[in-house]
Write a protein that holds these residues in place. Sequence first.
Motif, PDB file in Angstrom:
ATOM      1  N   VAL A 167       0.814  -1.211   0.000  1.00  0.00           N
ATOM      2  CA  VAL A 167       0.000   0.000   0.000  1.00  0.00           C
ATOM      3  C   VAL A 167       0.849   1.263   0.000  1.00  0.00           C
ATOM      4  O   VAL A 167       1.743   1.422   0.843  1.00  0.00           O
ATOM      5  CB  VAL A 167      -0.962   0.022   1.208  1.00  0.00           C
ATOM      6  N   ILE A 168       0.543   2.140  -0.953  1.00  0.00           N
ATOM      7  CA  ILE A 168       1.083   3.498  -0.977  1.00  0.00           C
ATOM      8  C   ILE A 168      -0.080   4.439  -0.670  1.00  0.00           C
ATOM      9  O   ILE A 168      -1.154   4.310  -1.266  1.00  0.00           O
ATOM     10  CB  ILE A 168       1.663   3.866  -2.360  1.00  0.00           C
ATOM     11  N   ALA A 169       0.106   5.360   0.250  1.00  0.00           N
ATOM     12  CA  ALA A 169      -0.951   6.315   0.598  1.00  0.00           C
ATOM     13  C   ALA A 169      -0.471   7.731   0.345  1.00  0.00           C
ATOM     14  O   ALA A 169       0.698   8.057   0.578  1.00  0.00           O
ATOM     15  CB  ALA A 169      -1.360   6.157   2.060  1.00  0.00           C
ATOM     16  N   THR A 170      -1.386   8.582  -0.130  1.00  0.00           N
ATOM     17  CA  THR A 170      -1.080   9.998  -0.284  1.00  0.00           C
ATOM     18  C   THR A 170      -1.939  10.804   0.678  1.00  0.00           C
ATOM     19  O   THR A 170      -3.030  10.396   1.063  1.00  0.00           O
ATOM     20  CB  THR A 170      -1.340  10.493  -1.719  1.00  0.00           C
ATOM     21  N   ALA A 171      -1.420  11.960   1.067  1.00  0.00           N
ATOM     22  CA  ALA A 171      -2.150  12.867   1.951  1.00  0.00           C
ATOM     23  C   ALA A 171      -1.557  14.257   1.794  1.00  0.00           C
ATOM     24  O   ALA A 171      -0.543  14.443   1.112  1.00  0.00           O
ATOM     25  CB  ALA A 171      -2.078  12.393   3.401  1.00  0.00           C
ATOM     26  N   GLY A 172      -2.185  15.241   2.460  1.00  0.00           N
ATOM     27  CA  GLY A 172      -1.820  16.627   2.214  1.00  0.00           C
ATOM     28  C   GLY A 172      -0.947  17.295   3.245  1.00  0.00           C
ATOM     29  O   GLY A 172      -0.640  18.483   3.109  1.00  0.00           O
ATOM     30  N   SER A 173      -0.543  16.577   4.310  1.00  0.00           N
ATOM     31  CA  SER A 173       0.302  17.198   5.323  1.00  0.00           C
ATOM     32  C   SER A 173       1.176  16.132   5.975  1.00  0.00           C
ATOM     33  O   SER A 173       0.891  14.932   5.895  1.00  0.00           O
ATOM     34  CB  SER A 173      -0.546  17.890   6.399  1.00  0.00           C
ATOM     35  N   ALA A 174       2.223  16.593   6.651  1.00  0.00           N
ATOM     36  CA  ALA A 174       3.132  15.662   7.321  1.00  0.00           C
ATOM     37  C   ALA A 174       2.409  14.867   8.411  1.00  0.00           C
ATOM     38  O   ALA A 174       2.641  13.666   8.576  1.00  0.00           O
ATOM     39  CB  ALA A 174       4.312  16.438   7.926  1.00  0.00           C
ATOM     40  N   GLU A 175       1.525  15.522   9.150  1.00  0.00           N
ATOM     41  CA  GLU A 175       0.770  14.825  10.198  1.00  0.00           C
ATOM     42  C   GLU A 175      -0.108  13.736   9.603  1.00  0.00           C
ATOM     43  O   GLU A 175      -0.203  12.629  10.153  1.00  0.00           O
ATOM     44  CB  GLU A 175      -0.097  15.822  10.976  1.00  0.00           C
ATOM     45  N   LYS A 176      -0.757  14.043   8.493  1.00  0.00           N
ATOM     46  CA  LYS A 176      -1.629  13.054   7.875  1.00  0.00           C
ATOM     47  C   LYS A 176      -0.832  11.901   7.277  1.00  0.00           C
ATOM     48  O   LYS A 176      -1.273  10.749   7.302  1.00  0.00           O
ATOM     49  CB  LYS A 176      -2.514  13.714   6.815  1.00  0.00           C
ATOM     50  N   LEU A 177       0.353  12.193   6.747  1.00  0.00           N
ATOM     51  CA  LEU A 177       1.201  11.124   6.231  1.00  0.00           C
ATOM     52  C   LEU A 177       1.637  10.199   7.364  1.00  0.00           C
ATOM     53  O   LEU A 177       1.665   8.968   7.205  1.00  0.00           O
ATOM     54  CB  LEU A 177       2.417  11.715   5.513  1.00  0.00           C
ATOM     55  N   CYS A 180      -1.193   7.940   8.151  1.00  0.00           N
ATOM     56  CA  CYS A 180      -1.322   6.861   7.159  1.00  0.00           C
ATOM     57  C   CYS A 180      -0.345   5.723   7.456  1.00  0.00           C
ATOM     58  O   CYS A 180      -0.690   4.542   7.335  1.00  0.00           O
ATOM     59  CB  CYS A 180      -1.073   7.391   5.751  1.00  0.00           C
ATOM     60  N   THR A 181       0.869   6.082   7.844  1.00  0.00           N
ATOM     61  CA  THR A 181       1.850   5.063   8.213  1.00  0.00           C
ATOM     62  C   THR A 181       1.353   4.250   9.397  1.00  0.00           C
ATOM     63  O   THR A 181       1.491   3.013   9.431  1.00  0.00           O
ATOM     64  CB  THR A 181       3.201   5.715   8.554  1.00  0.00           C
ATOM     65  N   ALA A 182       0.740   4.922  10.363  1.00  0.00           N
ATOM     66  CA  ALA A 182       0.219   4.223  11.542  1.00  0.00           C
ATOM     67  C   ALA A 182      -0.905   3.264  11.177  1.00  0.00           C
ATOM     68  O   ALA A 182      -1.147   2.275  11.881  1.00  0.00           O
ATOM     69  CB  ALA A 182      -0.267   5.234  12.576  1.00  0.00           C
ATOM     70  N   GLN A 183      -1.611   3.526  10.076  1.00  0.00           N
ATOM     71  CA  GLN A 183      -2.693   2.637   9.638  1.00  0.00           C
ATOM     72  C   GLN A 183      -2.180   1.449   8.841  1.00  0.00           C
ATOM     73  O   GLN A 183      -2.959   0.556   8.485  1.00  0.00           O
ATOM     74  CB  GLN A 183      -3.726   3.414   8.813  1.00  0.00           C
ATOM     75  N   GLY A 184      -0.885   1.433   8.529  1.00  0.00           N
ATOM     76  CA  GLY A 184      -0.307   0.283   7.856  1.00  0.00           C
ATOM     77  C   GLY A 184       0.265   0.545   6.480  1.00  0.00           C
ATOM     78  O   GLY A 184       0.758  -0.385   5.837  1.00  0.00           O
ATOM     79  N   ALA A 185       0.204   1.789   5.984  1.00  0.00           N
ATOM     80  CA  ALA A 185       0.735   2.085   4.656  1.00  0.00           C
ATOM     81  C   ALA A 185       2.233   1.778   4.603  1.00  0.00           C
ATOM     82  O   ALA A 185       2.983   2.132   5.516  1.00  0.00           O
ATOM     83  CB  ALA A 185       0.482   3.542   4.282  1.00  0.00           C
ATOM     84  N   ASP A 186       2.667   1.141   3.528  1.00  0.00           N
ATOM     85  CA  ASP A 186       4.081   0.808   3.354  1.00  0.00           C
ATOM     86  C   ASP A 186       4.901   2.014   2.921  1.00  0.00           C
ATOM     87  O   ASP A 186       6.077   2.131   3.249  1.00  0.00           O
ATOM     88  CB  ASP A 186       4.232  -0.301   2.315  1.00  0.00           C
ATOM     89  N   HIS A 187       4.282   2.905   2.142  1.00  0.00           N
ATOM     90  CA  HIS A 187       4.927   4.133   1.670  1.00  0.00           C
ATOM     91  C   HIS A 187       3.897   5.256   1.731  1.00  0.00           C
ATOM     92  O   HIS A 187       2.703   5.031   1.520  1.00  0.00           O
ATOM     93  CB  HIS A 187       5.412   3.988   0.227  1.00  0.00           C
ATOM     94  N   VAL A 188       4.348   6.477   2.025  1.00  0.00           N
ATOM     95  CA  VAL A 188       3.447   7.632   2.069  1.00  0.00           C
ATOM     96  C   VAL A 188       4.049   8.764   1.236  1.00  0.00           C
ATOM     97  O   VAL A 188       5.268   8.968   1.233  1.00  0.00           O
ATOM     98  CB  VAL A 188       3.191   8.103   3.515  1.00  0.00           C
ATOM     99  N   LEU A 189       3.175   9.483   0.526  1.00  0.00           N
ATOM    100  CA  LEU A 189       3.602  10.562  -0.366  1.00  0.00           C
ATOM    101  C   LEU A 189       2.655  11.749  -0.241  1.00  0.00           C
ATOM    102  O   LEU A 189       1.441  11.567  -0.151  1.00  0.00           O
ATOM    103  CB  LEU A 189       3.609  10.085  -1.825  1.00  0.00           C
TER     104      LEU A 189
END
Length: 325
Positions: A167-177, A180-189
């Motif tokens: 899973v790669i997840a995108t979001a709009g801020s450092a906090e949200k990224l 996403c990592t805490a939810q299990g995303a392997d990579h965040v952008l």
Amino acid sequence: MKIWHVTHYGEPEEMVLAEVDPPVPGEGEVLIRNRACGLNFFDMLQCQGKYQSRPAFPFTIGAEVAGVVEAVGPDVAKPSPGDRVLSLPRGGGFAEYTLVPASRAYSIPDSMSFKQAAGMPVVYQTSLFALDHRASLQAGEWLLVHAGASGVGTAAIQLGKAMGAHVIATAGSAEKLEFCTAQGADHVLGYRDAAWVDEVKRICGRFGADVIYDPVGGDVFDLSSKVIAPGGRLLVIGFASGRIPSLRANRALLKNMSLVGVFWGRHCDENPGYMGHLHERLTEMFLAGTINPPVGATFPFEHAPQGIRALANRKVRGKAVLTHA
């Protein structure tokens, strides 16, 4: 009982908190004393008159409730008074009591809080329908989830991991990224910088993502069509950006890609037992520890307008819920 009324189209702050008698359940109905109610982006649209359904005034919004069965109709065998349930009413959730069909009142495990239960149905059922039924996501595939810190995005991340995807997840801020990592995303952008397109290609290899989960639309959708692998499935979840995009047919041809609509509500209407089936699957996943619905913000029932506004302004990570004292 207290109930929020929409008396005219406008902003959520224009809703009226009224006092009315609790409804009495008739045949096939149960009355739920609500302990929590889920908030959704479409609550704002309903207040503004921008949603596809337009009930007569005054009406009450709220499509997710969790609480205790207060009373049942004369022909209802289950659930029983005192049972812990969640339900997806067709409006009417922003109230101390909500009347629902017994067939749409689903039991919740003792280990699930009312807040989690109220925040789970719409986003987790939508995401499971999207990833499993519509996209046929397979273990080992690459899943790109946009707006990963939103309610549907969070559900898609957790369910994608439970199904064995990368899973790669995108979001709009450092906090949200970080969320996403805490939810299990392997990579965040971060998707505010178009460089995420090249990063997806780098992470997945030259072909890109196999499944793209897009509740944003607009520019994010346009760029997503450039990073989808041959044979990939681009899931149309919604248009939180405000712009409904279009796709040039030659791109679908050259990529051998599929543009896949996701209208969970319609599918449930056309297949009456499907909602209950998804609830059973999600309950099993929760009990197994493979999903854990996060409640990002809670608001007292009397502060419903503020809760809707916070959600609409993207101030919430995960789900927002109203709670009753």
